[in-house]
Every structure is written in structure tokens, then in C-alpha cells.
Design an enzyme around this catalytic site. Sequence first.
Site, PDB file in Angstrom:
ATOM      1  N   GLU A 136      -9.101 -14.713 -19.410  1.00  0.00           N
ATOM      2  CA  GLU A 136      -9.385 -15.052 -18.010  1.00  0.00           C
ATOM      3  C   GLU A 136      -9.361 -16.550 -17.726  1.00  0.00           C
ATOM      4  O   GLU A 136      -9.355 -16.969 -16.568  1.00  0.00           O
ATOM      5  CB  GLU A 136     -10.740 -14.472 -17.586  1.00  0.00           C
ATOM      6  N   HIS A 183     -10.409 -15.888 -24.619  1.00  0.00           N
ATOM      7  CA  HIS A 183     -10.705 -15.623 -23.209  1.00  0.00           C
ATOM      8  C   HIS A 183      -9.420 -15.562 -22.385  1.00  0.00           C
ATOM      9  O   HIS A 183      -8.940 -16.592 -21.916  1.00  0.00           O
ATOM     10  CB  HIS A 183     -11.628 -16.714 -22.652  1.00  0.00           C
ATOM     11  N   CYS A 231     -14.477 -11.874 -26.532  1.00  0.00           N
ATOM     12  CA  CYS A 231     -15.301 -12.803 -27.303  1.00  0.00           C
ATOM     13  C   CYS A 231     -16.529 -12.078 -27.874  1.00  0.00           C
ATOM     14  O   CYS A 231     -16.400 -11.312 -28.818  1.00  0.00           O
ATOM     15  CB  CYS A 231     -15.667 -14.022 -26.457  1.00  0.00           C
TER      16      CYS A 231
END
Length: 188
Positions: free
Chosen positions: A167, A165, A78
Site C-alpha cells: 500500500e 507494504h 507485515c
Amino acid sequence: MIVIMDNGGQYVHRIWRTLRYLGVEAKIIPNTTPLEEIKAMKPKGIIFSGGPDINKTGNCSAILEHYDEFNVPILGICLGHQLIAKHFGGKVGRGEKAEYSLVEIEILDENDIFRGLPRKLRVWESHMDEVKELPPGFKLLARSETCPVEAMKHESLPIYGVQFHPEVAHTEHGADIYRNFAELCGEL
């Protein structure tokens, strides 16, 4: 070990947790950590986390400026992705609309970090700004209908960036993206 540069993003601990889940040693450090301290850690890879402000990314730019002293794979997430693009001469600016949702990306080049993944993925995005124009010397790896540069890779160095993202649990195959990066670092 993979070092995670903390740029103040809300998901930085999820990056660490995902890497630990994969069996990779990882350490979150403040982005203001001096370069000499980072070098002393002998990281095999570096991740620039997301965060709220491209002007508050501490020593992340210095790592890119002194890349030859580290010579390890780097992954920008990001804001980290935007920082890499800006550092190498790409254009970063406001997106057409803020993204805080699932977005479908199209993988144009399977490459290292997308190895073995489907051509289309639903990923979690949380950003106002985005990479508007690819930096010179970079290759476009993925795009979406709302963002022209969802993922990129330096043509000759192991430097990668993703706008989304991996994660976050909503991202399909997010752990696989981190697994592929950890393999590039020699950690798996």
C-alpha cells in the site's frame, strides 16, 4: 466487500485507500471486532494489517482458527504475515537488522497475488521481526537478501502473507498486488 483488520499499523488507511482507488468496497474494523459481527458483514476477503505487536492482534488468530466459517481469501501484511506464519507453525523472530527502507525482492512463484508482475520488485519494508521459517503446508512465493520469507501462500487455502507494504507508494506494483487479491475475492 473486503474487511481490513486494524492491528494498529501506520499504513492501515493506505490499504483502504488503495482498495477504494481500485473500485473495491472496503471497511477498516478494529481487530477486537467479534467474529459474529465480522461474519454478518459477509466479507469476500479479509486483510490483516501491519502493526506494532504480534500479541495485540485481537481476533485475527480466531479468524484463522475458524477459517471454515469464513472460507474467504486472507492476506496478511507485515505483522499480519507474521501472525499467519506463527499460527500455522512457522518461526517468527528478529531480523538481522531492522528494515525501514526499500528492498528488492525476488518473486519465485508468480502465483495468484503476483500474477503478471516482474520477477524483481522494489518494495517498502517497515519491520523489526520477520518470518524466519516457513510454516508447514505453505509455499515460498518471494524472498530477499535480508529476509528469507518475503511472501508465502498456503498450499490448499487462499491464505497469503507478504512481509512488505504493497500500500506504500514506494512499493513497485503495490496496487497490482491488491488488484490481484481483490480478483481472488471476486471483487473485481
